[in-house]
Design an enzyme around this catalytic site. Structure first.
Site, PDB file in Angstrom:
ATOM      1  CG  ASN A  41       8.548  -4.820  11.959  1.00 21.31           C
ATOM      2  OD1 ASN A  41       8.356  -3.468  12.735  1.00 21.31           O
ATOM      3  ND2 ASN A  41       9.466  -3.198  11.050  1.00 21.31           N
ATOM      4  CE1 TYR A 108      14.089   4.112   9.015  1.00 18.43           C
ATOM      5  CE2 TYR A 108      14.590   4.899   6.941  1.00 18.43           C
ATOM      6  CZ  TYR A 108      13.792   4.071   7.720  1.00 18.43           C
ATOM      7  OH  TYR A 108      13.666   3.145   7.079  1.00 18.43           O
ATOM      8  CG  ASP A 264      11.268  -6.126   8.438  1.00 19.83           C
ATOM      9  OD1 ASP A 264      12.404  -6.839   7.520  1.00 19.83           O
ATOM     10  OD2 ASP A 264      10.857  -5.555   8.523  1.00 19.83           O
TER      11      ASP A 264
END
Length: 326
Positions: A41, A108, A264
């Site tokens: 990112n 995840y 980010d």
């Protein structure tokens, strides 16, 4: 040696599937695919501003890996160090669709991923000629022991060459065996970095205080040169080892769509401003600006601007600041 500022980071990129409709992930029938990963990112945001960017990772020789490589190339990020693996698959993740501004649920699928096998042999010392800005995060150092050692090698090489290093603490407790190990490892990286970017809640865990100045003083006392503590909608607090300090207000946001990726984007703002020659207060201000853009769109990096868009936004911000002063 070139005087053009450049950027390097290391981490795990994943294919991300965002639910097309709100509700429990188990009930969602369709998803939209995009790219995810804290470090990628940041690399995307830096590259969109025209700063040469290099990303170090490893992906599986599979369809997700091909998607990631194509996405990185599309963002004009150097792919020389995007390595492939025949034995480990590319990680991916699922993200829920929320409509009330709350944090989306994320699942995840990254255990034993290709990126987790990245190791010190994959790090080329030539990365640091000429001197780039190196950015590390607490995510990449948590993924696996081998990736953590690779990140330590990049840090050591960068410091030996006189590069500036930023570190976003970015805690992921689920990836660590216990909190004590997480705190020690994360702080070891932070102490060795020039610029530390903790969130206020992360600071409470890592530095033992929820007070921005105390968090900053903790890292400055251990060798960091500057600390910017993220305060969410309240902006950011900065302090340097030269005695500079202050709070920079955040940007008002009417509707929060997706909070993931805001930290980010904040890092993109800080790093790019410093590479542009701006001071620490200006860097924190740009960090707040880019963070506010990201929470207004769905996706981790979709809200990051090009250089032309950023110039226009900062021109408006400067004009409004001057009008307020009058």
């Amino acid at each position: 040696m070139s005087n053009i500022p450049s950027f390097v980071t290391i981490g795990e990129a994943m294919a991300m599937f965002v639910a097309d409709s709100p509700g429990d992930l188990s009930h969602v029938n369709s998803f939209s695919r995009s790219l995810a990963g804290a470090e990628i990112n940041v690399a995307i945001g830096i590259a969109r501003l025209g700063i040469p960017s290099t990303y170090i990772t490893k992906v599986g020789n599979d369809s997700f890996g091909d998607f990631i490589k194509h996405s990185i190339q599309h963002e004009n990020i150097q792919t020389k160090y995007v390595l492939g693996s025949d034995t480990n698959a590319t990680g991916f993740m699922l993200k829920s669709n929320v409509t009330d501004g709350s944090d989306p649920k994320v699942e995840y699928y990254r255990r034993n991923s290709a990126a987790s096998t990245l190791n010190t042999d994959d790090i080329d010392s030539e990365l640091f000629h000429p001197q780039p800005h190196l950015h590390l995060t607490g995510v990449s150092v948590a993924v696996s022991e081998t990736l953590r050692r690779a990140a330590k090698k990049t840090l050591k090489l960068a410091k030996a060459q006189g590069c500036r290093v930023s570190f976003d603490t970015n805690l992921r407790p689920a990836l660590w065996p216990d909190q004590a190990t997480m705190i020690k490892e994360i702080n070891d990286f932070a102490f060795a970095s020039d610029i530390v970017l903790p969130g206020i809640e992360e600071g409470e865990i890592l530095a033992g205080s929820d007070q921005p100045e105390a968090i900053a003083d903790f890292y400055l006392s251990h060798g960091s040169q500057a600390v910017i503590v993220k305060l969410g909608s309240q902006g950011a607090y900065y302090k340097t080892n030269k005695g500079e300090f202050g709070t920079v207000a955040g940007f008002p946001v009417d509707t929060v769509v997706d909070t993931v990726g805001a930290g980010d984007s904040f890092a993109v703002g800080v790093i790019s401003a410093l590479l542009d020659g701006q001071d620490i207060a200006q860097a924190a201000r740009r960090g707040n600006l880019l963070g506010s853009l990201t929470v207004q769109v769905r996706g981790d990096s979709e809200g990051l601007p090009t250089r032309d868009v950023l110039n226009q936004l900062e021109k408006v911000d400067k004009h409004e600041a001057q009008s307020t002063a009058l």
